[in-house]
Motif scaffolding. Structure first.
Motif, mmCIF file in Angstrom:
data_model
loop_
_atom_site.group_PDB
_atom_site.id
_atom_site.type_symbol
_atom_site.label_atom_id
_atom_site.label_comp_id
_atom_site.label_asym_id
_atom_site.label_seq_id
_atom_site.Cartn_x
_atom_site.Cartn_y
_atom_site.Cartn_z
ATOM 1 N N VAL A 120 -3.844 18.048 5.076
ATOM 2 C CA VAL A 120 -4.774 17.037 4.570
ATOM 3 C C VAL A 120 -5.104 16.032 5.677
ATOM 4 C CG1 VAL A 120 -5.154 15.251 2.838
ATOM 5 C CG2 VAL A 120 -3.741 17.228 2.285
ATOM 6 N N ALA A 121 -6.379 15.943 6.008
ATOM 7 C CA ALA A 121 -6.814 14.950 6.995
ATOM 8 C C ALA A 121 -7.050 13.623 6.280
ATOM 9 C CB ALA A 121 -8.097 15.426 7.668
ATOM 10 N N VAL A 122 -6.652 12.533 6.931
ATOM 11 C CA VAL A 122 -6.866 11.197 6.363
ATOM 12 C C VAL A 122 -7.751 10.418 7.334
ATOM 13 C CG1 VAL A 122 -5.781 9.041 5.619
ATOM 14 C CG2 VAL A 122 -4.624 11.226 5.192
ATOM 15 N N VAL A 123 -8.968 10.110 6.904
ATOM 16 C CA VAL A 123 -9.880 9.309 7.737
ATOM 17 C C VAL A 123 -9.605 7.834 7.427
ATOM 18 C CG1 VAL A 123 -12.303 8.791 8.263
ATOM 19 C CG2 VAL A 123 -11.619 11.130 7.666
ATOM 20 N N GLY A 124 -9.309 7.050 8.471
ATOM 21 C CA GLY A 124 -8.874 5.656 8.248
ATOM 22 C C GLY A 124 -7.357 5.621 8.145
ATOM 23 N N ALA A 125 -6.694 6.488 8.951
ATOM 24 C CA ALA A 125 -5.252 6.699 8.803
ATOM 25 C C ALA A 125 -4.409 5.501 9.228
ATOM 26 C CB ALA A 125 -4.837 7.925 9.613
ATOM 27 N N ASN A 126 -5.010 4.514 9.897
ATOM 28 C CA ASN A 126 -4.223 3.327 10.265
ATOM 29 C C ASN A 126 -4.523 2.149 9.349
ATOM 30 O OD1 ASN A 126 -6.859 3.221 11.522
ATOM 31 N ND2 ASN A 126 -6.173 1.313 12.472
ATOM 32 N N GLY A 127 -5.367 2.354 8.332
ATOM 33 C CA GLY A 127 -5.678 1.252 7.406
ATOM 34 C C GLY A 127 -4.545 1.051 6.417
ATOM 35 N N ILE A 152 -4.333 1.614 3.054
ATOM 36 C CA ILE A 152 -4.061 2.753 2.174
ATOM 37 C C ILE A 152 -3.793 4.013 3.005
ATOM 38 C CG2 ILE A 152 -5.020 4.239 0.354
ATOM 39 C CD1 ILE A 152 -6.671 1.718 -0.540
ATOM 40 N N GLY A 153 -4.634 4.243 4.031
ATOM 41 C CA GLY A 153 -4.476 5.445 4.849
ATOM 42 C C GLY A 153 -3.091 5.537 5.468
ATOM 43 N N SER A 154 -2.567 4.423 5.985
ATOM 44 C CA SER A 154 -1.271 4.490 6.674
ATOM 45 C C SER A 154 -0.157 4.785 5.664
ATOM 46 C CB SER A 154 -0.983 3.202 7.444
ATOM 47 O OG SER A 154 -0.916 2.114 6.566
ATOM 48 N N ARG A 155 -0.319 4.312 4.432
ATOM 49 C CA ARG A 155 0.697 4.609 3.419
ATOM 50 C C ARG A 155 0.663 6.093 3.020
ATOM 51 N NH1 ARG A 155 5.592 4.006 2.349
ATOM 52 N NH2 ARG A 155 6.154 3.912 0.160
ATOM 53 N N LEU A 156 -0.548 6.662 2.971
ATOM 54 C CA LEU A 156 -0.653 8.092 2.665
ATOM 55 C C LEU A 156 0.053 8.902 3.743
ATOM 56 C CD1 LEU A 156 -4.422 8.388 1.571
ATOM 57 C CD2 LEU A 156 -2.400 8.082 0.127
ATOM 58 N N ALA A 161 -7.932 21.525 8.919
ATOM 59 C CA ALA A 161 -7.516 20.865 7.663
ATOM 60 C C ALA A 161 -8.077 21.641 6.472
ATOM 61 C CB ALA A 161 -8.013 19.427 7.644
ATOM 62 N N ASP A 162 -7.331 21.592 5.353
ATOM 63 C CA ASP A 162 -7.817 22.206 4.109
ATOM 64 C C ASP A 162 -8.564 21.188 3.263
ATOM 65 O OD1 ASP A 162 -6.315 24.726 4.481
ATOM 66 O OD2 ASP A 162 -4.583 23.390 4.299
ATOM 67 N N ALA A 163 -8.167 19.920 3.407
ATOM 68 C CA ALA A 163 -8.747 18.861 2.571
ATOM 69 C C ALA A 163 -8.871 17.597 3.403
ATOM 70 C CB ALA A 163 -7.839 18.604 1.366
ATOM 71 N N VAL A 164 -9.724 16.679 2.942
ATOM 72 C CA VAL A 164 -9.860 15.399 3.637
ATOM 73 C C VAL A 164 -9.919 14.269 2.621
ATOM 74 C CG1 VAL A 164 -12.411 15.671 3.832
ATOM 75 C CG2 VAL A 164 -11.229 14.047 5.304
ATOM 76 N N VAL A 165 -9.225 13.165 2.969
ATOM 77 C CA VAL A 165 -9.292 11.945 2.157
ATOM 78 C C VAL A 165 -10.065 10.911 2.966
ATOM 79 C CG1 VAL A 165 -7.979 10.105 1.040
ATOM 80 C CG2 VAL A 165 -7.062 12.440 1.089
ATOM 81 N N HIS A 166 -11.127 10.375 2.389
ATOM 82 C CA HIS A 166 -11.907 9.322 3.049
ATOM 83 C C HIS A 166 -11.289 7.984 2.657
ATOM 84 C CE1 HIS A 166 -15.041 6.428 3.834
ATOM 85 N NE2 HIS A 166 -15.863 7.334 4.335
ATOM 86 N N ALA A 167 -10.550 7.368 3.608
ATOM 87 C CA ALA A 167 -9.919 6.071 3.338
ATOM 88 C C ALA A 167 -10.385 5.045 4.367
ATOM 89 C CB ALA A 167 -8.397 6.203 3.364
ATOM 90 N N ALA A 168 -11.612 5.232 4.876
ATOM 91 C CA ALA A 168 -12.150 4.250 5.833
ATOM 92 C C ALA A 168 -12.881 3.158 5.064
ATOM 93 C CB ALA A 168 -13.107 4.937 6.808
ATOM 94 N N ALA A 169 -12.804 1.937 5.570
ATOM 95 C CA ALA A 169 -13.480 0.817 4.911
ATOM 96 C C ALA A 169 -14.300 0.067 5.947
ATOM 97 C CB ALA A 169 -12.446 -0.125 4.292
#
Ligand code: NAP
Length: 369
Positions: free
Chosen positions: A4-11, A13-17, A67-75
């Motif tokens: 799972v890719a997390v976009v906004g991975a240092n934000g 919510i993203g960092s908690r994921l 990646a199989d999936a992506v979570v958009h967690a950018a703000a």
């Protein structure tokens, strides 16, 4: 294991994921950040952190490879919110990523919706604060893009997300310490709060329930709380009373001249129109408008500031006077969402983080708890 890719991975919510999924070992996480320096938090886990801007389709599709999936967690502002949706759908399709989870917001319904509002309710075309409209536009564009490209999309609409590293908590705690904390109407309004780990569980469910396509879900904690209930424990933890928090009156849901000016000035159209204007002329124009907005010519800006009665921020006034508790039945029923962390435990963890982050938190005996 699903990657799972997390976009906004240092934000927030993203960092908690990234932390939860990597340490829990359930999912392979591919953190995506937009600046190399933001890779530090994921790098401590030795993860393959990639750098890409959410508005750059080529860069993003390269970062999504494997990646199989992506979570958009950018703000961000209007441009990021409205333009990154279409970019994400195209980049995901090019990279062969089949599942997309988008973090929208309850704000798409406005904070004063008619009773009975749920995911099936039409979204209002006009809202006092533009953020909800941007998120609604992004949802629509992403849904169209994912349908056209054959991608599975799940949209989550969380309320106010709180917990360690939350800007809602950090800003309020800083204001308490500076004796500048305010709430609107005593903080009696409904806060549709969700603890970050409960939201992380909802996101995980959206990823693993692969039979759910093209659906939106409202997400909040199990028990309703008011803004005072969210914020008072922070005051007490920092050795202040709730009485030290200034209560501001609610304001009508219309923007002041200055707020309208700032929105116009920051819009894409004005930025494009002002692009060719020399910087010195732009500065002079902005000074002239500022002077006009601040009152009579010649009045020193500081005096104008001092004489202006305190006025609640329009968005905070809108939020903190909410009376509607959004339902989460659909997320329970369809996603199997169960917010496992109760409010009291979430509060304890949040205050423990404040202490860890260097805030002068009193211990339980000093607080009398
Ligand atoms: N927090 C809440 O209460 C809340 C409530 C409802 C919905 N949401 C939604 O949840 C999502 C995440 O929110 P958050 O609170 O975690 O936000 P956040 O802490 O502000 O983090 C935002 C992240 O987005 C990244 N970002 C910004 N512009 C980018 C770009 N052009 N390309 C790639 N990354 C970019 C930031 O990177 P930099 O560090 O480089 O800027 C940061 O990592 C947002 O969509 C937000 O609307 C949040």
């Amino acid at each position: 294991m699903t990657a799972v890719a997390v976009v906004g991975a240092n934000g927030f919510i993203g960092s908690r994921l990234v932390e939860q999924w990597h340490l829990g070992g359930e999912l392979d996480v591919v953190p995506i950040v937009r600046r190399p320096s933001a890779a530090a938090s994921a790098a401590r886990f030795g993860l393959d952190c990639r750098v890409a801007d959410a508005l750059d389709e080529d860069g993003l599709s390269r970062a999504l490879a494997g990646a199989d999936a992506v979570v958009h967690a950018a703000a961000g502002g209007r441009q990021l919110v409205t333009r990154s949706a279409a970019t994400l759908a195209r980049a995901a399709a090019r990279a062969g990523v089949a599942h997309v989870v988008y973090l929208s917001s309850m704000a798409v319904h406005g904070w004063h919706p008619p009773p009975g509002t749920d995911e099936a309710s039409p979204l209002p075309a006009r809202l006092p604060v533009p953020y909800g409209r941007w998120k609604a536009d992004a949802e629509r564009v992403l849904a169209e893009g994912c349908r056209a490209l054959g991608l599975r999309l799940v949209v989550l609409r969380p309320g106010i997300v709180y917990g360690p590293r939350s800007a809602w908590i950090d800003r309020f705690a800083r204001a308490v310490l500076d004796d500048e904390a305010t709430v609107v109407e005593g903080g009696r309004g409904v806060c549709n709060a969700v603890y970050v780990d409960n939201l992380a569980f909802a996101i995980r469910q959206a990823l693993v329930r692969t039979d759910v396509w093209d659906e939106a879900f409202l997400i909040s904690d199990a028990a309703p709380v008011s803004w005072r209930e969210l914020y008072e424990p922070i005051c007490l933890a920092l050795g202040r009373t709730w009485q030290s928090v200034r209560s501001l009156p609610a304001r009508p849901p219309t923007r002041t001249r200055r707020e309208r000016y700032v929105e116009l000035r920051d819009s894409r159209w004005s930025q494009a129109a002002l692009g060719p204007v020399p910087v010195r002329l732009r500065y002079a124009l902005s000074q002239a408008v500022d002077g006009w907005l601040d009152g009579p010519a010649g009045a020193p800006a500081d005096d104008a500031e001092a004489e202006r009665p305190p006025i609640a921020d329009l968005e905070l006034s809108d939020l903190q006077t909410a009376t509607y508790r959004f339902p989460v039945d659909k997320a329970h029923r369809v996603l199997g969402y169960r917010p496992a962390v109760p409010f009291e435990e979430a509060g304890r963890r949040t205050i423990a983080w404040l202490r860890f982050a260097g805030f002068p938190v009193r211990d339980d005996r000093e607080r009398g708890t």
